[in-house]
Motif scaffolding. Structure first.
Motif, PDB file in Angstrom:
ATOM      1  N   LEU A 187       0.832  -1.201   0.000  1.00  0.00           N
ATOM      2  CA  LEU A 187       0.000   0.000   0.000  1.00  0.00           C
ATOM      3  C   LEU A 187       0.866   1.250   0.000  1.00  0.00           C
ATOM      4  CD1 LEU A 187      -2.744  -1.106   2.507  1.00  0.00           C
ATOM      5  CD2 LEU A 187      -3.074  -0.596   0.102  1.00  0.00           C
ATOM      6  N   GLU A 209       3.705   1.611  -1.273  1.00  0.00           N
ATOM      7  CA  GLU A 209       4.248   1.823  -2.615  1.00  0.00           C
ATOM      8  C   GLU A 209       3.210   2.457  -3.517  1.00  0.00           C
ATOM      9  OE1 GLU A 209       5.648  -1.811  -4.263  1.00  0.00           O
ATOM     10  OE2 GLU A 209       7.056  -2.138  -2.626  1.00  0.00           O
ATOM     11  N   LEU A 210       1.995   1.994  -3.381  1.00  0.00           N
ATOM     12  CA  LEU A 210       0.970   2.562  -4.247  1.00  0.00           C
ATOM     13  C   LEU A 210       0.672   4.003  -3.870  1.00  0.00           C
ATOM     14  CD1 LEU A 210      -1.540  -0.374  -4.653  1.00  0.00           C
ATOM     15  CD2 LEU A 210       0.172   0.424  -6.256  1.00  0.00           C
ATOM     16  N   SER A 264      -1.067   6.061  -6.823  1.00  0.00           N
ATOM     17  CA  SER A 264      -2.188   5.298  -7.356  1.00  0.00           C
ATOM     18  C   SER A 264      -3.377   5.261  -6.419  1.00  0.00           C
ATOM     19  CB  SER A 264      -1.764   3.854  -7.644  1.00  0.00           C
ATOM     20  OG  SER A 264      -0.596   3.827  -8.400  1.00  0.00           O
ATOM     21  N   ILE A 265      -3.090   5.324  -5.149  1.00  0.00           N
ATOM     22  CA  ILE A 265      -4.211   5.325  -4.215  1.00  0.00           C
ATOM     23  C   ILE A 265      -3.992   6.400  -3.163  1.00  0.00           C
ATOM     24  CG2 ILE A 265      -4.681   2.870  -4.479  1.00  0.00           C
ATOM     25  CD1 ILE A 265      -3.344   2.381  -1.852  1.00  0.00           C
ATOM     26  N   THR A 266      -5.039   6.700  -2.496  1.00  0.00           N
ATOM     27  CA  THR A 266      -4.928   7.709  -1.451  1.00  0.00           C
ATOM     28  C   THR A 266      -4.689   7.018  -0.110  1.00  0.00           C
ATOM     29  OG1 THR A 266      -7.277   7.612  -0.943  1.00  0.00           O
ATOM     30  CG2 THR A 266      -6.600   9.133  -2.672  1.00  0.00           C
ATOM     31  N   GLN A 299      -6.317   7.428   2.484  1.00  0.00           N
ATOM     32  CA  GLN A 299      -7.592   7.007   3.082  1.00  0.00           C
ATOM     33  C   GLN A 299      -7.993   5.648   2.570  1.00  0.00           C
ATOM     34  OE1 GLN A 299      -7.072   9.855   1.596  1.00  0.00           O
ATOM     35  NE2 GLN A 299      -7.601  11.507   3.000  1.00  0.00           N
ATOM     36  N   LEU A 300      -7.792   5.452   1.334  1.00  0.00           N
ATOM     37  CA  LEU A 300      -8.132   4.146   0.781  1.00  0.00           C
ATOM     38  C   LEU A 300      -7.249   3.068   1.373  1.00  0.00           C
ATOM     39  CD1 LEU A 300      -9.747   2.430  -1.118  1.00  0.00           C
ATOM     40  CD2 LEU A 300      -8.227   3.061  -2.968  1.00  0.00           C
ATOM     41  N   LYS A 337      -8.563   2.067   4.606  1.00  0.00           N
ATOM     42  CA  LYS A 337      -9.711   1.168   4.476  1.00  0.00           C
ATOM     43  C   LYS A 337      -9.251  -0.246   4.188  1.00  0.00           C
ATOM     44  CE  LYS A 337     -13.477   4.018   3.968  1.00  0.00           C
ATOM     45  NZ  LYS A 337     -14.336   4.011   5.063  1.00  0.00           N
ATOM     46  N   VAL A 338      -8.245  -0.332   3.358  1.00  0.00           N
ATOM     47  CA  VAL A 338      -7.741  -1.656   3.019  1.00  0.00           C
ATOM     48  C   VAL A 338      -7.206  -2.346   4.263  1.00  0.00           C
ATOM     49  CG1 VAL A 338      -6.046  -2.920   1.667  1.00  0.00           C
ATOM     50  CG2 VAL A 338      -7.207  -0.974   0.662  1.00  0.00           C
ATOM     51  N   GLN A 372      -9.936  -3.491   6.440  1.00  0.00           N
ATOM     52  CA  GLN A 372     -10.518  -4.703   5.874  1.00  0.00           C
ATOM     53  C   GLN A 372      -9.603  -5.895   6.128  1.00  0.00           C
ATOM     54  OE1 GLN A 372     -13.565  -5.275   4.344  1.00  0.00           O
ATOM     55  NE2 GLN A 372     -12.857  -7.362   4.608  1.00  0.00           N
ATOM     56  N   PHE A 373      -8.334  -5.648   6.037  1.00  0.00           N
ATOM     57  CA  PHE A 373      -7.373  -6.707   6.319  1.00  0.00           C
ATOM     58  C   PHE A 373      -7.515  -7.199   7.755  1.00  0.00           C
ATOM     59  CE2 PHE A 373      -3.533  -9.073   6.563  1.00  0.00           C
ATOM     60  CZ  PHE A 373      -2.904  -8.721   7.742  1.00  0.00           C
TER      61      PHE A 373
END
Lengths: 307, 113
Positions: free
Chosen positions: B22, B24-25, B30-32, B34-35, B38-39, B42-43
């Motif tokens: 995450l 790295e992204l 590629s992602i924020t 906040q996202l 959330k991940v 969820q994990f």
């Protein structure tokens, strides 16, 4: 057994997570490609960590981490080495070129005289320290006692690895206690850039924990407070702590920072912890054990310790 | 929804692998963040649920307790020369191990405690 089921569990977890966050990704307007990339990276890292035997579908890593081969190599060596996973520890990398850093191998402890190259990969010297450079530590310490000071493999082996080599070293540090091999090393290190930490706080003949920490070759002069620690507070501790400090605690702190891959650790929940005099009994649930570079899972664990 | 699950599994191998990916992204944009949060949430949930559902193994552990600490309902033990007995009579040992255990077998639920 609990290690054999690990790949399946991880597979299930990854699938479940990816499945459930698809919606989130859509909500945030992020394309599915990114999701696929996330999954791909995640799987890759997990496989690279070699915490269990995965049937790899993912391509070999080789990019960020030291080539998996090293791991394999290491595993064969049966070092208590952790998988290459070095997750956290952003090491500033690459010391790849400068062997020096690697030379520091905290890991050397693990290397019981073993393969030299092996240790180095992982040993990312936490200390920015003066380059211990490459002096290759005179070849593996004899007998494998860990004189931490002798960092094994010289840089050359290190070079191969792209910087990433694991940070395990940091974790390793605390463990260095095991083989303190204290004083012996002084001789070796002297030659190499490694500065044996024989004198100085750690060395004191006291049983205080510090000695083991000798892995510090970090250029350290004993009195020199190591500049921060790049990740290893343990290393620092050596420099700044007094003998009275409990080295173990330092190690804990370090490990707490998240060296999941580097230190042997168990994450779980407890149902009951009881003590009678100095006998402790615990009932633990749903745990994940990371030990000797492998992961194990349990639904229930009973522990009995003596303090 | 939004029941809180323990986050400490993020420090595990699989958790760190996810966190790194995450990161790295995020760095690549590629992602924020906040996202990513959330991940990770969820994990936490997926891992906890999967472990409860799929893992049934039992283990015993013995060793010399070197340090114990209880703070905020979290036990931390440092055990020297631990020896884990896995189900298939497989014994695993190490020079030292740290155990981090949060309270209960269940995730924290909002409203509780």
């Amino acid at each position: 057994m609990s290690n054999k089921i690990v790949p399946a569990i991880y597979r299930a977890v990854i699938d479940d997570v990816i499945h459930n966050i698809k919606n989130e990704f859509e909500e945030f307007g992020v394309s599915e490609e990114v999701l696929a990339e996330l999954q791909h990276k995640w799987e890759k890292k997990v496989i690279e960590s070699h915490v269990a035997e995965f049937e790899t579908t993912a391509p070999p890593p080789a990019q960020q981490y030291a080539p998996a081969t090293h791991h394999v190599h290491m595993i064969q060596q049966a070092h208590p080495h952790y998988g290459a996973h070095n997750p956290y520890a952003p090491m500033p990398a690459p010391n790849g070129q400068a062997p020096q850093v690697k030379a520091e191998p905290v890991d050397s402890r693990y290397i019981l005289g073993g393969p030299q190259g092996v240790a180095s990969h992982y040993a990312l010297p936490p200390l920015p320290g003066p380059t211990l450079n490459g002096a290759r530590p005179a070849a593996v310490h004899p007998g494998g006692h860990q004189s931490v000071l002798s960092f094994p493999p010289g840089p050359p082996p290190v070079q191969q690895q792209p910087q990433a080599p694991a940070q395990p070293s940091t974790a390793a540090a605390p463990r260095a206690y095991n083989a303190p091999a204290p004083a012996a090393n002084p001789a070796q290190p002297a030659a190499a850039p490694r500065i044996p930490q024989t004198d100085g706080p750690s060395d004191s003949s006291d049983d205080s924990p510090s000695p083991p920490q000798s892995y510090a070759p970090r250029s350290s002069h004993p009195s020199l407070p190591q500049p921060s620690t790049s990740q290893n507070s343990v290393v620092d501790s050596e420099a700044i702590n007094s003998d009275l400090d409990d080295s173990d605690t330092e190690g804990e702190d370090d490990a707490d920072e998240g060296t999941a891959g580097d230190t042997d650790i168990v994450f779980c929940t407890y149902d009951k912890v009881a003590r009678v005099k100095n006998k402790w009994k615990c009932i633990l649930k749903d745990g994940m054990i990371h030990i000797n570079g492998k992961d194990y899972l349990f639904a229930r664990c009973t522990g009995e310790f003596e303090w | 929804m939004a029941s809180a699950y323990y986050e400490f599994y993020r420090g595990s191998s699989i958790g760190m692998a996810l966190t790194d990916s995450l990161d790295e992204l995020i760095t690549s944009g590629s992602i924020t963040p906040q996202l990513a949060m959330k991940v990770l949430q969820q994990f936490d949930k997926s891992l906890a649920d999967t472990m409860v559902k799929m893992v049934k193994t039992k283990t015993t552990l013995r060793g010399h307790l070197h340090t114990y600490r209880l703070c905020d309902d979290v036990w931390t033990f440092i055990v020297k020369h631990p020896s884990f007995k896995m189900e298939s009579n497989e014994v695993v040992s190490a020079p030292r191990i740290k155990i981090i255990a949060c309270k209960n077998g269940d995730a924290i639920e909002p409203g509780k405690k």
